[in-house]
Write a protein that holds these residues in place. Structure first.
Motif, PDB file in Angstrom:
ATOM      1  N   UNK B  72       0.070  -6.488  -2.682  1.00 23.46           N
ATOM      2  CA  UNK B  72      -0.942  -5.643  -2.042  1.00 23.46           C
ATOM      3  C   UNK B  72      -0.350  -4.910  -0.837  1.00 23.46           C
ATOM      4  N   UNK B  73       0.431  -5.630  -0.038  1.00 25.42           N
ATOM      5  CA  UNK B  73       1.005  -5.029   1.181  1.00 25.42           C
ATOM      6  C   UNK B  73       1.977  -3.905   0.838  1.00 25.42           C
ATOM      7  N   UNK B  74       2.582  -3.996  -0.335  1.00 27.40           N
ATOM      8  CA  UNK B  74       3.536  -2.977  -0.751  1.00 27.40           C
ATOM      9  C   UNK B  74       2.884  -1.589  -0.828  1.00 27.40           C
ATOM     10  N   UNK B  75       1.590  -1.545  -1.121  1.00 32.84           N
ATOM     11  CA  UNK B  75       0.888  -0.252  -1.137  1.00 32.84           C
ATOM     12  C   UNK B  75       0.766   0.332   0.273  1.00 32.84           C
ATOM     13  N   UNK B  76       0.667  -0.545   1.270  1.00 35.58           N
ATOM     14  CA  UNK B  76       0.663  -0.053   2.655  1.00 35.58           C
ATOM     15  C   UNK B  76       2.034   0.518   3.008  1.00 35.58           C
ATOM     16  N   UNK B  77       3.095  -0.192   2.555  1.00 30.67           N
ATOM     17  CA  UNK B  77       4.461   0.300   2.807  1.00 30.67           C
ATOM     18  C   UNK B  77       4.634   1.697   2.226  1.00 30.67           C
ATOM     19  N   UNK B  78       4.105   1.898   1.032  1.00 33.74           N
ATOM     20  CA  UNK B  78       4.256   3.186   0.344  1.00 33.74           C
ATOM     21  C   UNK B  78       3.509   4.317   1.030  1.00 33.74           C
ATOM     22  N   UNK B  79       2.559   3.984   1.902  1.00 32.97           N
ATOM     23  CA  UNK B  79       1.837   5.018   2.658  1.00 32.97           C
ATOM     24  C   UNK B  79       2.441   5.201   4.053  1.00 32.97           C
ATOM     25  N   UNK B  80       3.430   4.389   4.400  1.00 33.01           N
ATOM     26  CA  UNK B  80       3.991   4.447   5.742  1.00 33.01           C
ATOM     27  C   UNK B  80       3.079   3.838   6.790  1.00 33.01           C
ATOM     28  N   UNK B  81       2.213   2.909   6.360  1.00 31.58           N
ATOM     29  CA  UNK B  81       1.160   2.388   7.247  1.00 31.58           C
ATOM     30  C   UNK B  81       1.579   1.114   7.973  1.00 31.58           C
ATOM     31  N   UNK B  82       0.963   0.887   9.123  1.00 32.03           N
ATOM     32  CA  UNK B  82       1.105  -0.378   9.849  1.00 32.03           C
ATOM     33  C   UNK B  82       0.028  -1.337   9.354  1.00 32.03           C
ATOM     34  N   UNK B  83       0.417  -2.551   8.952  1.00 28.42           N
ATOM     35  CA  UNK B  83      -0.562  -3.499   8.409  1.00 28.42           C
ATOM     36  C   UNK B  83      -1.547  -3.979   9.468  1.00 28.42           C
ATOM     37  N   UNK B  84      -2.773  -4.248   9.039  1.00 25.28           N
ATOM     38  CA  UNK B  84      -3.784  -4.753   9.977  1.00 25.28           C
ATOM     39  C   UNK B  84      -4.438  -6.038   9.450  1.00 25.28           C
ATOM     40  N   UNK B  85      -5.122  -5.947   8.316  1.00 25.76           N
ATOM     41  CA  UNK B  85      -5.860  -7.120   7.854  1.00 25.76           C
ATOM     42  C   UNK B  85      -6.089  -7.041   6.349  1.00 25.76           C
ATOM     43  N   UNK B  86      -6.647  -8.113   5.787  1.00 20.77           N
ATOM     44  CA  UNK B  86      -6.907  -8.131   4.343  1.00 20.77           C
ATOM     45  C   UNK B  86      -8.115  -8.992   4.026  1.00 20.77           C
ATOM     46  N   UNK B  87      -8.708  -8.721   2.856  1.00 20.22           N
ATOM     47  CA  UNK B  87      -9.754  -9.595   2.325  1.00 20.22           C
ATOM     48  C   UNK B  87      -9.259 -10.228   1.030  1.00 20.22           C
ATOM     49  N   UNK B  88      -9.786 -11.399   0.736  1.00 29.13           N
ATOM     50  CA  UNK B  88      -9.394 -12.146  -0.457  1.00 29.13           C
ATOM     51  C   UNK B  88     -10.632 -12.485  -1.273  1.00 29.13           C
ATOM     52  N   UNK B  89     -10.726 -11.971  -2.488  1.00 26.93           N
ATOM     53  CA  UNK B  89     -11.784 -12.365  -3.415  1.00 26.93           C
ATOM     54  C   UNK B  89     -11.127 -13.293  -4.438  1.00 26.93           C
ATOM     55  N   UNK B  90     -11.453 -14.574  -4.336  1.00 24.25           N
ATOM     56  CA  UNK B  90     -10.756 -15.593  -5.123  1.00 24.25           C
ATOM     57  C   UNK B  90     -11.717 -16.235  -6.115  1.00 24.25           C
ATOM     58  N   UNK B 114       3.883 -10.454   7.206  1.00 17.92           N
ATOM     59  CA  UNK B 114       3.535  -9.035   7.036  1.00 17.92           C
ATOM     60  C   UNK B 114       2.652  -8.508   8.174  1.00 17.92           C
ATOM     61  N   UNK B 115       2.137  -9.406   9.014  1.00 20.82           N
ATOM     62  CA  UNK B 115       1.254  -8.965  10.099  1.00 20.82           C
ATOM     63  C   UNK B 115      -0.134  -8.589   9.619  1.00 20.82           C
ATOM     64  N   UNK B 116      -0.645  -9.347   8.633  1.00 25.50           N
ATOM     65  CA  UNK B 116      -1.966  -9.075   8.065  1.00 25.50           C
ATOM     66  C   UNK B 116      -2.906 -10.239   8.383  1.00 25.50           C
ATOM     67  N   UNK B 117      -3.991  -9.965   9.088  1.00 21.24           N
ATOM     68  CA  UNK B 117      -4.956 -11.004   9.442  1.00 21.24           C
ATOM     69  C   UNK B 117      -6.020 -11.124   8.356  1.00 21.24           C
ATOM     70  N   UNK B 118      -6.438 -12.352   8.055  1.00 21.38           N
ATOM     71  CA  UNK B 118      -7.513 -12.554   7.080  1.00 21.38           C
ATOM     72  C   UNK B 118      -8.839 -12.118   7.706  1.00 21.38           C
ATOM     73  N   UNK B 119      -9.480 -11.127   7.080  1.00 21.38           N
ATOM     74  CA  UNK B 119     -10.705 -10.551   7.651  1.00 21.38           C
ATOM     75  C   UNK B 119     -11.962 -11.083   6.983  1.00 21.38           C
TER      76      UNK B 119
END
Lengths: 315, 315
Positions: B72-90, B114-119
């Motif tokens: 998932x984080x790889x898509x942020x890399x491809x946009x040149x973005x700084x990571x912030x947070x993520x959600x998990x649907x499990x 990756x510097x991604x906080x669970x939101x």
């Protein structure tokens, strides 16, 4: 072109027909881009619906599209947020063009009604399930949280309670009568209280949407706020059709059944009085926030958590 | 307390240990709240992984946590973005505390790296699957999109290609040898190129992450940009271990195998020359953007879409 590329084409018209000025880039790149105005906070929530757990097997795609977006949008309503966009993670066992057409059309109808633009998603093969994440905005610091209820606040609910839960008994009925149809509509076609949530954003002390049942969801507010509540069951707003169908059981359903997607909010009495009449008329006062933890129910005292638990029901 | 309330408790430490200053409100309310600085755009992407489709049955939870967040984080890399947070649907078929501990620990490790906080998230019962949505930010208008490639631009890739795809042949091997271990690590433990993506944000003309294979993903850039490319297979960066294991087949894998999560970017030659040396050294020039649609490959001409399609593979 793969089968699943084809599936995504069913959602192309949805991406084109739903737009939001915050959505700078929609589906089709590695990420979508949303531009949020200064002074606004982003609020977001994800909901998963699994076939056979959250909706029946062979559930009509015409209902599923609306219902799944409504369930997700209801969380925005509970924060007092303005809707912006959503993502759809859809897992399907196979490609069924009839199903896809019905689902996409129903989702498009809901997206238009709620003001949510399709921002992106992922389509995969597997057992049928979908996760929808909705994005909205609120004025900085004005989001309605669960933690703000204070002793003396009024406990209010919107609309009527219990009908969606009653519908579970006859979802499969081939030819529902008029009473049943009225009740089924509450399950199939929930109406997230988006405008009401926004109207309450600067007035209510706490809010939640009623997805798991009033007692369970009010319990979440009480727990987050460190308070209790007394609730008067006789004051619960209940559809005439539900009373006609269920008699005295209707009150139990209104207390414990889920799937209504109404709002439960708390407000200081003064704040309630100052609501615009059109907003106040959408609320029914059902109780009072108290200092003692738990829920006092016409003399009975329930510990928090005695409601109809969503996850226990799911199992 | 329901079984699934218990599950959520496994993720509580993750929510507490991962923080991001943009995350005003994390898990536990109707929505999470993210505050984005003026001048920044929100970018977001959702990825679903289904057991038996995107990862093997009985796949180690210690690998799954890292891998799913990395993908998932790889898509942020491809946009040149700084990571912030993520959600998990499990979605899980049952509660297995050993599995949950391993998964949550591995996810926490990735979130920290990756510097991604669970939101927030949703936990449901059903066939095993997970959807992760990642949020990042980019300076307004500076996101790397797929549509900016222009004739004359260099085509570059990061890292090495083909190894993760080769690992699919021996994921189940009980005692992999040293060569196999080096290659398995590329499948189990992908490294999203977040810092590189950010370094390229003001320089590259287009970018994508390589999840479906170089030809397929470069094809997406070409299609979005309305251009073609010539690619020199001899120039592809390939791990020594992959050459040792696969010989001449290694180049085919580098062209078509997915799961590497490297970046494929295009840059004007002048922009490439002006990259900081430390950034330039992470890239290998493998070809050139051309006017004629399609991919020219050492004299062979491939129509776009001839790569290894993710969804076809999923079926």
């Amino acid at each position: 072109m793969g089968e699943f590329e084809l599936i995504r084409q069913y959602f192309q018209p949805l991406a084109e027909s739903t737009r939001h000025n915050q959505l700078i880039l929609g589906p089709g790149d590695d990420c979508a881009i949303q531009r949020i105005e200064p002074g606004q906070d982003l609020v977001f929530s994800v909901d998963t619906l699994v076939e056979g757990v959250h909706f029946p097997r062979d559930y009509s795609p015409e209902h599923l599209g609306w219902r799944s977006l409504a369930v997700a949008a209801s969380d925005l309503a509970a924060m007092g947020a303005s809707p912006a966009c959503f993502t759809l993670a859809l897992t399907l066992p196979s490609v069924d063009s009839h199903w896809l057409e019905g689902f996409a059309a129903s989702l498009a109808k809901a997206a238009g009604a709620f003001g949510l633009a399709l921002a992106g998603g992922d389509t995969t093969r597997g057992p049928m399930a979908l996760s929808i994440q909705v994005h909205g905005t609120v004025s900085r610091g004005k989001a309605l949280c669960r933690s703000g209820a204070r002793p003396g606040d009024l406990v209010c609910v919107s609309g009527t309670l219990g009908a969606a839960g009653a519908a579970l008994d006859f979802l499969d009925t081939a030819a529902p009568d008029a009473l049943q149809q009225a009740i089924l509509a509450r399950y199939h076609h929930p109406q997230p209280k988006l405008a009401l949530g926004q109207a309450l954003a600067c007035h209510a002390s706490a809010a939640i949407d009623i997805s798991d049942g009033l007692l369970a969801d009010l319990g979440h507010i009480l727990q987050a706020s460190g308070v209790g509540a007394s609730v008067e069951p006789a004051s619960l707003p209940i559809m005439d059709e539900l009373v006609a169908l269920k008699g005295a059981q209707a009150t139990d359903l209104a207390l414990t059944a889920g799937d209504d997607y109404e709002l439960c909010v708390t407000l200081a009495p003064g704040a309630f009085e100052q609501l615009p009449p059109g907003t106040r008329q959408q609320l029914t006062v059902i109780g009072l926030i108290t200092e003692e933890p738990g829920i006092e129910l016409t003399g009975r005292h329930l510990p928090i958590g005695a409601g109809f638990d969503h996850f226990r029901r799911s199992q």
